[in-house]
Every structure is written in structure tokens, then in C-alpha cells.
Design a protein around this motif. Sequence first.
Motif, PDB file in Angstrom:
ATOM      1  N   SER A  44       0.818  -1.220   0.000  1.00 46.34           N
ATOM      2  CA  SER A  44       0.000   0.000   0.000  1.00 46.34           C
ATOM      3  C   SER A  44       0.846   1.263   0.000  1.00 46.34           C
ATOM      4  O   SER A  44       0.371   2.329  -0.421  1.00 46.34           O
ATOM      5  CB  SER A  44      -0.919   0.015   1.229  1.00 46.34           C
ATOM      6  OG  SER A  44      -0.145   0.113   2.420  1.00 46.34           O
ATOM      7  N   GLY A  45       2.071   1.161   0.492  1.00 47.29           N
ATOM      8  CA  GLY A  45       2.938   2.328   0.528  1.00 47.29           C
ATOM      9  C   GLY A  45       2.559   3.358   1.574  1.00 47.29           C
ATOM     10  O   GLY A  45       2.983   4.519   1.481  1.00 47.29           O
ATOM     11  N   VAL A  46       1.751   2.969   2.546  1.00 43.03           N
ATOM     12  CA  VAL A  46       1.336   3.924   3.587  1.00 43.03           C
ATOM     13  C   VAL A  46       1.796   3.414   4.943  1.00 43.03           C
ATOM     14  O   VAL A  46       2.123   2.238   5.124  1.00 43.03           O
ATOM     15  CB  VAL A  46      -0.200   4.137   3.586  1.00 43.03           C
ATOM     16  CG1 VAL A  46      -0.651   4.740   2.260  1.00 43.03           C
ATOM     17  CG2 VAL A  46      -0.936   2.828   3.866  1.00 43.03           C
ATOM     18  N   GLU A  47       1.809   4.319   5.909  1.00 39.57           N
ATOM     19  CA  GLU A  47       2.276   3.991   7.249  1.00 39.57           C
ATOM     20  C   GLU A  47       1.175   3.463   8.152  1.00 39.57           C
ATOM     21  O   GLU A  47       1.444   2.754   9.117  1.00 39.57           O
ATOM     22  CB  GLU A  47       2.910   5.241   7.892  1.00 39.57           C
ATOM     23  CG  GLU A  47       4.177   5.722   7.212  1.00 39.57           C
ATOM     24  CD  GLU A  47       5.290   4.678   7.300  1.00 39.57           C
ATOM     25  OE1 GLU A  47       5.464   4.094   8.396  1.00 39.57           O
ATOM     26  OE2 GLU A  47       5.956   4.435   6.283  1.00 39.57           O
ATOM     27  N   LEU A 107      -7.488   1.023  -0.289  1.00 43.28           N
ATOM     28  CA  LEU A 107      -8.509  -0.005  -0.480  1.00 43.28           C
ATOM     29  C   LEU A 107      -9.336  -0.192   0.792  1.00 43.28           C
ATOM     30  O   LEU A 107     -10.529  -0.491   0.730  1.00 43.28           O
ATOM     31  CB  LEU A 107      -7.857  -1.315  -0.923  1.00 43.28           C
ATOM     32  CG  LEU A 107      -7.068  -1.215  -2.239  1.00 43.28           C
ATOM     33  CD1 LEU A 107      -6.565  -2.593  -2.655  1.00 43.28           C
ATOM     34  CD2 LEU A 107      -7.927  -0.614  -3.352  1.00 43.28           C
ATOM     35  N   VAL A 108      -8.714  -0.027   1.944  1.00 45.24           N
ATOM     36  CA  VAL A 108      -9.467  -0.047   3.203  1.00 45.24           C
ATOM     37  C   VAL A 108     -10.416   1.152   3.257  1.00 45.24           C
ATOM     38  O   VAL A 108     -11.585   1.015   3.631  1.00 45.24           O
ATOM     39  CB  VAL A 108      -8.508  -0.050   4.416  1.00 45.24           C
ATOM     40  CG1 VAL A 108      -9.281   0.170   5.722  1.00 45.24           C
ATOM     41  CG2 VAL A 108      -7.731  -1.353   4.475  1.00 45.24           C
ATOM     42  N   VAL A 109      -9.901   2.311   2.879  1.00 43.97           N
ATOM     43  CA  VAL A 109     -10.731   3.529   2.884  1.00 43.97           C
ATOM     44  C   VAL A 109     -11.952   3.335   1.984  1.00 43.97           C
ATOM     45  O   VAL A 109     -13.077   3.700   2.343  1.00 43.97           O
ATOM     46  CB  VAL A 109      -9.903   4.750   2.428  1.00 43.97           C
ATOM     47  CG1 VAL A 109     -10.793   5.958   2.212  1.00 43.97           C
ATOM     48  CG2 VAL A 109      -8.821   5.071   3.455  1.00 43.97           C
ATOM     49  N   LEU A 119     -15.631  -6.608   8.920  1.00 44.29           N
ATOM     50  CA  LEU A 119     -14.798  -6.237  10.058  1.00 44.29           C
ATOM     51  C   LEU A 119     -13.473  -6.995  10.035  1.00 44.29           C
ATOM     52  O   LEU A 119     -12.400  -6.409  10.190  1.00 44.29           O
ATOM     53  CB  LEU A 119     -15.560  -6.518  11.358  1.00 44.29           C
ATOM     54  CG  LEU A 119     -14.960  -6.042  12.677  1.00 44.29           C
ATOM     55  CD1 LEU A 119     -16.053  -5.938  13.736  1.00 44.29           C
ATOM     56  CD2 LEU A 119     -13.848  -6.934  13.205  1.00 44.29           C
ATOM     57  N   PHE A 120     -13.535  -8.305   9.815  1.00 46.71           N
ATOM     58  CA  PHE A 120     -12.323  -9.136   9.874  1.00 46.71           C
ATOM     59  C   PHE A 120     -11.430  -8.905   8.654  1.00 46.71           C
ATOM     60  O   PHE A 120     -10.202  -8.883   8.765  1.00 46.71           O
ATOM     61  CB  PHE A 120     -12.705 -10.604  10.009  1.00 46.71           C
ATOM     62  CG  PHE A 120     -13.504 -10.860  11.253  1.00 46.71           C
ATOM     63  CD1 PHE A 120     -12.903 -10.826  12.498  1.00 46.71           C
ATOM     64  CD2 PHE A 120     -14.869 -11.079  11.186  1.00 46.71           C
ATOM     65  CE1 PHE A 120     -13.631 -11.019  13.653  1.00 46.71           C
ATOM     66  CE2 PHE A 120     -15.611 -11.274  12.332  1.00 46.71           C
ATOM     67  CZ  PHE A 120     -14.997 -11.247  13.569  1.00 46.71           C
ATOM     68  N   GLU A 121     -12.057  -8.735   7.505  1.00 44.80           N
ATOM     69  CA  GLU A 121     -11.266  -8.481   6.301  1.00 44.80           C
ATOM     70  C   GLU A 121     -10.453  -7.202   6.439  1.00 44.80           C
ATOM     71  O   GLU A 121      -9.275  -7.147   6.065  1.00 44.80           O
ATOM     72  CB  GLU A 121     -12.198  -8.375   5.084  1.00 44.80           C
ATOM     73  CG  GLU A 121     -11.467  -8.043   3.799  1.00 44.80           C
ATOM     74  CD  GLU A 121     -12.417  -7.735   2.656  1.00 44.80           C
ATOM     75  OE1 GLU A 121     -11.994  -7.011   1.738  1.00 44.80           O
ATOM     76  OE2 GLU A 121     -13.566  -8.195   2.677  1.00 44.80           O
ATOM     77  N   LEU A 122     -11.077  -6.156   6.983  1.00 46.44           N
ATOM     78  CA  LEU A 122     -10.408  -4.860   7.072  1.00 46.44           C
ATOM     79  C   LEU A 122      -9.507  -4.746   8.293  1.00 46.44           C
ATOM     80  O   LEU A 122      -8.461  -4.101   8.238  1.00 46.44           O
ATOM     81  CB  LEU A 122     -11.453  -3.734   7.087  1.00 46.44           C
ATOM     82  CG  LEU A 122     -12.391  -3.690   5.879  1.00 46.44           C
ATOM     83  CD1 LEU A 122     -13.369  -2.533   6.005  1.00 46.44           C
ATOM     84  CD2 LEU A 122     -11.606  -3.583   4.571  1.00 46.44           C
ATOM     85  N   ALA A 123      -9.898  -5.372   9.402  1.00 40.93           N
ATOM     86  CA  ALA A 123      -9.120  -5.242  10.628  1.00 40.93           C
ATOM     87  C   ALA A 123      -7.937  -6.199  10.659  1.00 40.93           C
ATOM     88  O   ALA A 123      -6.934  -5.941  11.333  1.00 40.93           O
ATOM     89  CB  ALA A 123     -10.016  -5.474  11.839  1.00 40.93           C
ATOM     90  N   GLY A 124      -8.039  -7.316   9.955  1.00 41.10           N
ATOM     91  CA  GLY A 124      -6.910  -8.234   9.875  1.00 41.10           C
ATOM     92  C   GLY A 124      -6.965  -9.377  10.870  1.00 41.10           C
ATOM     93  O   GLY A 124      -7.862  -9.468  11.707  1.00 41.10           O
TER      94      GLY A 124
END
Length: 411
Positions: A281-284, A291-293, A357-362
Motif C-alpha cells: 500500500s505504501g502507507v504507514e 482499499l481499506v478507505v 470487520l475481519f477483512e479490514l481489521a486483519g
Amino acid sequence: MATTQDISAPDVAKKPHAHVIRDDAEAISVAHEIAARLALQASDRDRERRLPYEEIEWFSQAGLWAITVPRQYGGAGVSYRTLTEVIKIIATADPSLGQLPQNHLGLVDVIALTGDEEQKQFFFGEILRGKRFGNGFSEKGTKNVLDLKTRVTASGDAFVVHGTKFYSTGALFADYVPVLGLDEDRRSWLAYIPAGTAGLQVVDDWSGFGQRTTASGTVIVDQVSVPASHVFPAHKVSDVPTLNGPISQIIQAAIDAGIARAAIADTLAFVRERSRPWIDSGVERASDDPLVVREVGHLHIQLHAAEALLERAALTIDEIAAKATSPTEDDIARASVAVGEAKVLTTEVSLLAGEKLFELAGTQSTLAAHNLDRHWRNARTHTLHDPVRWKYHLIGNYYLNGIKPTRHPWN
């Protein structure tokens, strides 16, 4: 392990009368106050299946179980828009607590629709004092939900009730357990049986993986005699056009909207505080992952669409309820379809939010310590109350073929 008990009437001498809410604004304000208390240990109650004996007292003593009692009988007579919002607020905090008054509120409406003046005076007074209704409606092992084996038989100036019920949400905590049964002509009657009546038993055997603390287990009624003053002609709420079905259904939809709200709130908190961004993603921060956003945006659009249809349906019911004349078949069909549209989206967004929730939170979000699976478990369990695939059919048949929905508590 299931436990069987005769339910006993509460010690009325020690139980103070409930607060009486006076208007819509107070109902919303009190709902927020109670929800804040209920949310504190909601996850622990779910994890441990700790039944909310104390919490349900806060809830009903606050006056929220009496907000639909008509104003001429001392209640707030709140709008259905307000009722929907109250249930949504409570269900966001704890959907099991949000579900507990669901049948109670439908039963208040049965009294308003079918009771005589003496029955209304007595039971509305009981509700305003903080008394709660559980339910004894559905049965296991029958052909369908209306194929009831329980019998309500006239006997002199009383009725005798005999049968076994399941999915009896709230019966374990109730002051009255209204039991639905058929007479010899297969007409349905509701017998409001006081807690502590000989022959009335509640078996705490609810083992559903969601809505764990609703105590939606078994009610056994063994040749119980009930005075005629406590028996209502339930068939009348469907024999003629009434709003009972749409009211029952909009409460269901509000619970699911609350579950979705809670799941999305926990998703945002976890992504902001704990989740890691993907390496490409190249983000911190995970919250900056594009994609999460995008997915968070999609969840909110779905939630807001569901809430908008929920509000539209509540306003439709309010409009029909405010008419000077009795509702027509066309009125009830319009209300059923509006509520059906809302219920489709609240069902879908509650399930989507619990899974996303699980897909995005990990992976870390699946750890038992967080108990975040409760959102999906609650959504999947509660939305099985009636199949949304039939809501699509109901809505399409109405708009395409002009077919009005069948009148019953699930429409």
C-alpha cells in the motif's frame, strides 16, 4: 446446561414503579443514557452467556418499555420514528437487550387493538409500572410458524392453555408470559399468563451462537387456567387491516441496524488503533490504505441507505397511524412493503458489516480476547427470524403485479 424452573412473580414490594417517560425527546435521551450503561459489559455478557437480570431492570425501570402506551392511558405514545430510533440505540449497545422488548412492544399493540376498556386500563397500568411481557409464540417441529399445537380452550369464565413453545425471548425475565394458541375453530388467542402461575415453566435452553443472552428457550404450559380478562383475540390483528405486522417487523429491522452500527464502529476503532497496512500500500497506517478507505466508504453508504429506508418506513407507519379513520388494506400493504424494503437492507448491512470487520481489521481481530465475532453471530442469528428472500418476493409482487402482502406478524 439447560435449567428448568417455575418462573416466580417478582417481589413487587421491593420493586419500585418505573419512571414514566412523557414524550419523544425524553425517550431518545433516556435511550442514550441506558445504552451507555448497557454497552460497558456487553461483550463480557455475550462471551460468558451471562444473563442480564440486573441490566433488564435498568432498562425497563427507565420507562423505555412503556413508551408506546397511548397518551390517554398515561403513556408517552411516542411516534414509530422515535420507537425505531430507541431500539436502534439500545441494539447498538447490546443487541440481545435490544431484542428483549421486541415482542413486549408487539404485545402492547395487541392490547391496544383487541382489548376492551377494562383490559386496557389494567394492562397499560401494569406496563407503566414497569411490568414486562415475555413471549410464548413459536413452536419447534411443526409444519410452519402458523401450524400451532398449543390449545387455548374456553372453560366457564376462564380459558385453559396447554402446549410447549420455543424461541421464547424474554420469558425468563417476564412478569407475564403471553402464550399464543388456537381454539377449536383454529382461531388464535393470546393468554397473558402471570409469572408464578401453577403449571407455567420456563426452560433456559437457548443455545444459539448469537443473541446469546436473550434466553430464547422453551416455555411449557401444562393445563394452565387463565382468567378471561387476561386473554385476547389475537386473530383480530390479522382478520382486519392493522399495523401490527409492520410494527413488529420494523422493530426487527431496527435491531439489525443497531448491530450494523456497532460492527462498523468496532471496525473503525480496530483499523485506526491496531491494524497494520498491507506491504504494497505504501502507507504507514492501515487507516490510510486506499482499499481499506474504499471499503469503509462502502459500508457507510450501505448503512445510511438502510437507515434512510428504516426512517421512511417509520414515517409511513406514523402517517397511517395518525389517520382519523381505520387503516385500509391499501394502507397496510403500503406499510408492509416500506418496512420490507428497510428490512432487506438492514439485514444485508448487518451481515456485511460483521464479515467485513475481519477483512479490514486483519488476523489479530479474530483473537478470542476481542470477541468481535459477536457482531456477525448476532446478525446471522437475529436475521433468521424470517427470510429476507421472501421480502424481495413480497416487494416485487406488489410493484409488478399489484399483489398485497399477506397479513401476519412477519409482514
